[in-house]
Each structure stands twice: as structure tokens, then as C-alpha cells.
Design an enzyme around this catalytic site. Structure first.
Site, PDB file in Angstrom:
ATOM      1  N   TRP A 106       0.827  -1.216   0.000  1.00  0.00           N
ATOM      2  CA  TRP A 106       0.000   0.000   0.000  1.00  0.00           C
ATOM      3  C   TRP A 106       0.858   1.261   0.000  1.00  0.00           C
ATOM      4  CZ3 TRP A 106      -4.370  -0.466  -2.051  1.00  0.00           C
ATOM      5  CH2 TRP A 106      -5.180  -1.570  -1.804  1.00  0.00           C
ATOM      6  N   ASP A 176      -1.521   6.277   6.594  1.00  0.00           N
ATOM      7  CA  ASP A 176      -2.649   5.499   6.097  1.00  0.00           C
ATOM      8  C   ASP A 176      -2.962   4.471   7.188  1.00  0.00           C
ATOM      9  OD1 ASP A 176      -4.337   3.653   4.944  1.00  0.00           O
ATOM     10  OD2 ASP A 176      -3.102   3.264   3.169  1.00  0.00           O
ATOM     11  N   LYS A 200     -12.621  -1.608   6.675  1.00  0.00           N
ATOM     12  CA  LYS A 200     -11.965  -2.576   7.564  1.00  0.00           C
ATOM     13  C   LYS A 200     -12.429  -2.419   9.008  1.00  0.00           C
ATOM     14  CE  LYS A 200      -8.865  -3.110   3.948  1.00  0.00           C
ATOM     15  NZ  LYS A 200      -7.958  -2.415   3.075  1.00  0.00           N
TER      16      LYS A 200
END
Ligand code: PLP
Length: 363
Positions: A106, A176, A200
Site C-alpha cells: 500500500w 494510512d 476494515k
């Protein structure tokens, strides 16, 4: 048992399972929200009913994470990846740079996207050890002129996380936190900005939250598309256009559920216990292996492999039969992964460990 009660243990990395009480509450209000005769999905985003949902949702998030007054909180109408483009556009002038710590896929994606707009730099890359640990960052690693330092706080695919966050003074830290927001206590004042996709630990996919220090808003003078303009979004209270109203409503229910459970302090203890059960078991057997260095292990995404990789598909099929869903690793890394976010009950972990023991015995 009604179809509605037939819930399984969903270990999928995201979209992930949501707390059953939240789903029940949403179902009970689905057709007729607070005697309005309408679903909250059907009401005007400018009306009183939704306005209250939005205000309460933002206030709950502020309370749960003890977000200081000098930070703005907002919802944006796209997932976490939106910020891979929006951050450089909002925070960097033309030609300006930022520093990236690459601890997984990511972070890499975020950097690749930022590079399309600005000459950003890498200050760390865990490729040599296959991203099995995270670095200890400090001011000495930061390049002169870096406008911010970018990290992925929890590496969803590879199962690692920063056990502690660096206290940087040279540049604001931007994280993040998609796969771990609200799972552990954080000191928001250590960060310039935090963002997270909702799917999530917060709610449905396609929505993200941004917590950003107010002085960073409107920093860049470039042309930013309106829907990713942080200052404009803040000014319009997350409603420059029609926001994903139902997703924001679901997020509010999740925040309420978390507050009722005792907030982030309580869920952190609960999460630590759950992860410990699983890692402790993994550490007692060589049949399964956990590749991440213990001090960098994620509490949300437990990545493991079978010593005999040929048994993987059999393991996964047997797990599905037991109602243990979504244990395959990410397609880019393979192996196995149990994503155990806030809403995964302890019973789910125990059921998984039972199955793993049984599978090992039979193999
Ligand atoms: C899931 C995930 C993303 C991607 O989220 P989208 O909402 O699909 O853009 C980004 N970063 C991390 C750390 C993630 O876990």
C-alpha cells in the site's frame, strides 16, 4: 435458525465483517428510520435527519480518538486510494517533495501515485527482508525540504505494523491507517494527517475518513479537483456534493457500538488478547509459520504460511466448511491470512485455532 442469524466467521481483509449488533440495528431501522416512514438512505442529505447523523458521526469519531480541536475531521466519497492522489495535490506545491517509508504494497502504491505529481523520495524500503519488519523512523532520515513523511501504519497484506509511531519534528507525519484505525490508542497530535478507508474497521467500502491538522488545509495553491479538495470539503462540512449518506449512517452505528464496548482503550486490550491467542499458537508449531518479526507483528492481520504449501487449498476448503471464511492471503503475496479487526469475536479466533490444530493432526 433464521437466515439472518446464520453468520459465519469472516476473516476477509476487506470489506470485512461488521459487528452483528450493528447489522441488527441497521436492519431494524432499514425501512422506517426513527418513525420518519423512510429509510435514512432515502432522505435529503440537507435535511435535519441526516444532518444529525453526520454531526453525531463526526463527533463520535472525535471522541473515540480524542482528536484535538486543531484538527478537522471529514468524510470523503471514495476509499483510501483517493488520498494517494489527494495528499500530494493538497499538501505539495509543484516540484515540492515528500518522504515515503515503504513497508508494504500500500505504501508503494501511494508513492507511485504521488510520483505522478511530485518528485517524492523513498527513505526506507523493506524489500530486502521481504517486508517482514517495520523501521524505526527518526528526524535524521528525513530529506531536507520534505513537506511530509508518509507511512502505512498497518500493512494489511504482509501483516506488520509500527508498534510505536515516530515523534518527528522536521516534517508532519501522514499515516494510512485503513486497516487499524480505532483498533489501538493513538496520539493524534503526533500526526499531520491520518486517513482510512472505511471497509476494515469503520463501515461499508467506498468511504474514507480524514483527520488533518487545520494548518495543513489549503497549503497547496494548485488546482485540486473539487471532490478531493480537503479545504473545500472541510468548509462544506463533508457535503460539497451528496455524500454517501447510508455509509456515513453505518459508520455512526459502528462508532456507537465501539463507544458502548468501552471505546478504543477497551478494544485495544481485546484486540491484543485475540492476536496473542493466535500468534502464541503459531509459535508452538512448525507446521504453520508466521514470517513477520515478532516486534512488528500486526494485531489486525495475522499472516501465516503452511510449511507444506501444497496443503493450502485443502486448508482453505476445510476452513470454509467450518464457517471460517476468507483465510487466503492476498493474491500478490499468497499464503494465509486471518484478518481479525475490531468486530471479530474471540470465539472466532478460538474456532480458527481449533480448526488449525485439527488440520495439523490430520495432515
Ligand atoms: C485496504 C487498504 C487500502 C485500499 O483501500 P480502498 O478503499 O480500496 O482504496 C489502502 N491502504 C491500506 C493500508 C489498506 O488496508
Amino acid at each position: 435458525m433464521s437466515e439472518f442469524e446464520r453468520r459465519i466467521y469472516n476473516f476477509c481483509a476487506g470489506p470485512a465483517m461488521l459487528p452483528t449488533p450493528v447489522m441488527e440495528k441497521a436492519a431494524s431501522e432499514f425501512l422506517n428510520y426513527r418513525r420518519s416512514g423512510m429509510s435514512i438512505m432515502e432522505v435529503s442529505h440537507r435535511g435535519k435527519l441526516f444532518e444529525k447523523v453526520l454531526d453525531e458521526s463526526l463527533a463520535l469519531l472525535r471522541e473515540l480518538l480524542s482528536v484535538p480541536e486543531n484538527y478537522e475531521i471529514m468524510f470523503l466519497s471514495a476509499g483510501a486510494s483517493l488520498h494517494f492522489s489527494a495528499l500530494p495535490l493538497n499538501l505539495l506545491q509543484e516540484g515540492e517533495s515528500a518522504d515515503f517509508a515503504i513497508t508494504g504494497i500500500w505504501a508503494k502504491k501511494a508513492m507511485e501515485e504521488a510520483l505522478r505529481f511530485n518528485p517524492v523520495k523513498k527513505i526506507y524500503d523493506g524489500e530486502d527482508h521481504k517486508y517482514t519488519e517495520v523501521p524505526e523512523l527518526d528526524d535524521s532520515m528525513i530529506n531536507p525540504g520534505a513537506a511530509y513523511v508518509y507511512i502505512t501504519s498497518n500493512n494489511t497484506l504482509l501483516g506488520s505494523r509500527y508498534p510505536n509511531f515516530p515523534k518527528l519534528t522536521k516534517a508532519p507525519l501522514i499515516a494510512d491507517m485503513t486497516s487499524e484505525i480505532l483498533s489501538r490508542k493513538i496520539d493524534v497530535s503526533q500526526f499531520g494527517a491520518i486517513f482510512a478507508g472505511a471497509q476494515k474497521n469503520i463501515g461499508p467500502s467506498g468511504l474514507s475518513v480524514l483527520i488533518i491538522r487545520k494548518d495543513l488545509l489549503g497549503r497547496s495553491k494548485r488546482t485540486v479537483p473539487v471532490l478531493m479538495d480537503y479545504a473545500l470539503t472541510a468548509k462544506n462540512k463533508s457535503m460539497y456534493n451528496t455524500p454517501p449518506t447510508y455509509s456515513i449512517y453505518m459508520s455512526k452505528l459502528v462508532f456507537e457500538w465501539l463507544k458502548e464496548k468501552g471505546g478504543v482503550d477497551a478494544i485495544e486490550k481485546f484486540n491484543d488478547e485475540k492476536a496473542k491467542l493466535l500468534y502464541d499458537y503459531l509459535d508452538t508449531t512448525s507446521f504453520y509459520q508466521a514470517p513477520v518479526k515478532p516486534s512488528s507483528r500486526s494485531v489486525m492481520n495475522v499472516v501465516f504460511t503452511l510449511q507444506d504449501k501444497n496443503l493450502e487449498s485443502k486448508f482453505l476448503a476445510g476452513a470454509e466448511e467450518k464457517g471460517l471464511h476468507g483465510l487466503e492471503g492476498h493474491r500478490l503475496v499468497g499464503g494465509l491470512r486471518a484478518s481479525i479487526y475490531n468486530s471479530m469475536p474471540r470465539e472466532g479466533i478460538l474456532a480458527l485455532i481449533d480448526y488449525m490444530k485439527e488440520f495439523e493432526k490430520k495432515a
